[in-house]
Design an enzyme around this catalytic site. Sequence first.
Site, PDB file in Angstrom:
ATOM      1  N   ARG A 131       0.842  -1.179   0.000  1.00  0.00           N
ATOM      2  CA  ARG A 131       0.000   0.000   0.000  1.00  0.00           C
ATOM      3  C   ARG A 131       0.887   1.243   0.000  1.00  0.00           C
ATOM      4  O   ARG A 131       2.075   1.173   0.304  1.00  0.00           O
ATOM      5  CB  ARG A 131      -0.921   0.013   1.227  1.00  0.00           C
ATOM      6  CG  ARG A 131      -1.880  -1.173   1.294  1.00  0.00           C
ATOM      7  CD  ARG A 131      -2.709  -1.139   2.564  1.00  0.00           C
ATOM      8  NE  ARG A 131      -3.665  -2.239   2.640  1.00  0.00           N
ATOM      9  CZ  ARG A 131      -3.407  -3.442   3.163  1.00  0.00           C
ATOM     10  NH1 ARG A 131      -2.198  -3.677   3.692  1.00  0.00           N
ATOM     11  NH2 ARG A 131      -4.334  -4.377   3.197  1.00  0.00           N
ATOM     12  N   LYS A 156      -2.106  -2.782   7.397  1.00  0.00           N
ATOM     13  CA  LYS A 156      -3.505  -2.616   7.764  1.00  0.00           C
ATOM     14  C   LYS A 156      -3.893  -3.689   8.778  1.00  0.00           C
ATOM     15  O   LYS A 156      -3.599  -4.860   8.607  1.00  0.00           O
ATOM     16  CB  LYS A 156      -4.378  -2.727   6.511  1.00  0.00           C
ATOM     17  CG  LYS A 156      -5.819  -2.323   6.736  1.00  0.00           C
ATOM     18  CD  LYS A 156      -6.576  -2.296   5.422  1.00  0.00           C
ATOM     19  CE  LYS A 156      -8.014  -1.837   5.622  1.00  0.00           C
ATOM     20  NZ  LYS A 156      -8.749  -1.765   4.331  1.00  0.00           N
ATOM     21  N   HIS A 262      -2.915   3.144  -5.674  1.00  0.00           N
ATOM     22  CA  HIS A 262      -3.525   1.881  -5.270  1.00  0.00           C
ATOM     23  C   HIS A 262      -3.836   0.998  -6.468  1.00  0.00           C
ATOM     24  O   HIS A 262      -3.936  -0.227  -6.327  1.00  0.00           O
ATOM     25  CB  HIS A 262      -4.798   2.146  -4.467  1.00  0.00           C
ATOM     26  CG  HIS A 262      -5.121   1.067  -3.480  1.00  0.00           C
ATOM     27  ND1 HIS A 262      -4.331   0.800  -2.382  1.00  0.00           N
ATOM     28  CD2 HIS A 262      -6.132   0.165  -3.428  1.00  0.00           C
ATOM     29  CE1 HIS A 262      -4.845  -0.208  -1.691  1.00  0.00           C
ATOM     30  NE2 HIS A 262      -5.943  -0.617  -2.319  1.00  0.00           N
ATOM     31  N   ARG A 265      -1.262  -1.633  -6.893  1.00  0.00           N
ATOM     32  CA  ARG A 265      -1.468  -2.791  -6.005  1.00  0.00           C
ATOM     33  C   ARG A 265      -2.506  -3.738  -6.621  1.00  0.00           C
ATOM     34  O   ARG A 265      -2.314  -4.954  -6.614  1.00  0.00           O
ATOM     35  CB  ARG A 265      -1.921  -2.302  -4.633  1.00  0.00           C
ATOM     36  CG  ARG A 265      -2.320  -3.393  -3.636  1.00  0.00           C
ATOM     37  CD  ARG A 265      -2.621  -2.743  -2.293  1.00  0.00           C
ATOM     38  NE  ARG A 265      -3.414  -3.590  -1.420  1.00  0.00           N
ATOM     39  CZ  ARG A 265      -2.904  -4.477  -0.561  1.00  0.00           C
ATOM     40  NH1 ARG A 265      -1.596  -4.651  -0.495  1.00  0.00           N
ATOM     41  NH2 ARG A 265      -3.690  -5.192   0.228  1.00  0.00           N
ATOM     42  N   HIS A 288      -4.441  -9.686   3.104  1.00  0.00           N
ATOM     43  CA  HIS A 288      -5.892  -9.725   3.292  1.00  0.00           C
ATOM     44  C   HIS A 288      -6.253 -10.721   4.387  1.00  0.00           C
ATOM     45  O   HIS A 288      -5.753 -11.850   4.395  1.00  0.00           O
ATOM     46  CB  HIS A 288      -6.583 -10.144   1.986  1.00  0.00           C
ATOM     47  CG  HIS A 288      -6.586  -9.072   0.947  1.00  0.00           C
ATOM     48  ND1 HIS A 288      -6.848  -9.305  -0.386  1.00  0.00           N
ATOM     49  CD2 HIS A 288      -6.369  -7.725   1.051  1.00  0.00           C
ATOM     50  CE1 HIS A 288      -6.795  -8.170  -1.051  1.00  0.00           C
ATOM     51  NE2 HIS A 288      -6.497  -7.207  -0.209  1.00  0.00           N
ATOM     52  N   TYR A 297     -10.316 -10.038  -7.411  1.00  0.00           N
ATOM     53  CA  TYR A 297      -9.427  -9.910  -8.564  1.00  0.00           C
ATOM     54  C   TYR A 297      -9.691 -10.977  -9.620  1.00  0.00           C
ATOM     55  O   TYR A 297      -9.272 -10.820 -10.761  1.00  0.00           O
ATOM     56  CB  TYR A 297      -7.966  -9.956  -8.109  1.00  0.00           C
ATOM     57  CG  TYR A 297      -7.604  -8.807  -7.211  1.00  0.00           C
ATOM     58  CD1 TYR A 297      -7.528  -7.507  -7.700  1.00  0.00           C
ATOM     59  CD2 TYR A 297      -7.373  -8.997  -5.846  1.00  0.00           C
ATOM     60  CE1 TYR A 297      -7.226  -6.443  -6.880  1.00  0.00           C
ATOM     61  CE2 TYR A 297      -7.070  -7.934  -5.013  1.00  0.00           C
ATOM     62  CZ  TYR A 297      -6.995  -6.660  -5.535  1.00  0.00           C
ATOM     63  OH  TYR A 297      -6.710  -5.595  -4.721  1.00  0.00           O
TER      64      TYR A 297
END
Length: 316
Positions: A131, A156, A262, A265, A288, A297
């Site tokens: 990120r 995150k 982003h 990414r 994630h 995706y």
Amino acid sequence: MLELVRERVRLRHYSLRTERAYVSWVRRFVIANGRRHPRELGGAEVERFLTDLAARDDVASGTQNQALAALLFLYREVLGLKLPWMQDVVRAKRPRRLPVVLSRGEVDRLLGAMDGTTRLMASLLYGTGMRLMECTRLRIKDVDFERNEIVVREGKGDKDRRVPLPRTLRQDLERAIERACVLHRHDLADGLGEFHLPHALAKKYPTAARETGWQYVFPSAQRSVDPRTARMRRHHVDDSSLQRAVKRARVLAGIAKPATCHTLRHSFATHLLEAGQDIRTVQELLGHKDLGTTQIYTHVLGRGAGAVLSPLDRQA
């Protein structure tokens, strides 16, 4: 009261951005209700405030939920109130959007329109899936040239993970670290060069804050005052400078898609899946928590609508 919000946020080790956002939302909530103390307000006022954000200010659902999170933090963590209406406040439903993804050719054109440090940072975003803030906050000690990997710290959800170090960026990254070391030596000579260590590490390791490994790979050219400690330090490069550079490069490259930092990414994840990489591996690389987040995706691969032959084409 706002100082109490700041103190409680710092006690929970939230980021400076979260602290500023929460303080801002609490201030707006109080002002919107005639500067009455939040203890005098309740669920009806919170619902009305959130409704006005959506109806009058036309904010996105994510912004509305951020405001709700700030107000719930105020009542639960700062005021210590556990009121029944807290469970009934409805969160805005976030629409499911497909991510913008660049083709490999578009990535090459975008990076080709950039140079210097911003090109290296953008290349890292695409080459590692980091990120934006994970890249700007990258520290020297977390770049492992021997193992060809980068350790992403406090991502995150305050989680660490490992991502591959692109071999094509090795020399550029080594030069960037050399430049960071030169700046650090200048700071030390001026009696500065101290890094803000997370949590209580400064007490446990008194000299670690001045060590080279804790310094940013991409330091700012100017020193600035730390907003939390009021001490002069060298912060990392401003993330907005990279955002502006990517925007300029997108225009120069003639890319019509609304590509941002982003987007690189998103492109990293999509291109890995296109190359046959296991989706669980991609999930780990992206950090994630839920596989469902990574599965989005698969919708932008050639396995969805793009893989279906239209009946009109069958007639051709």
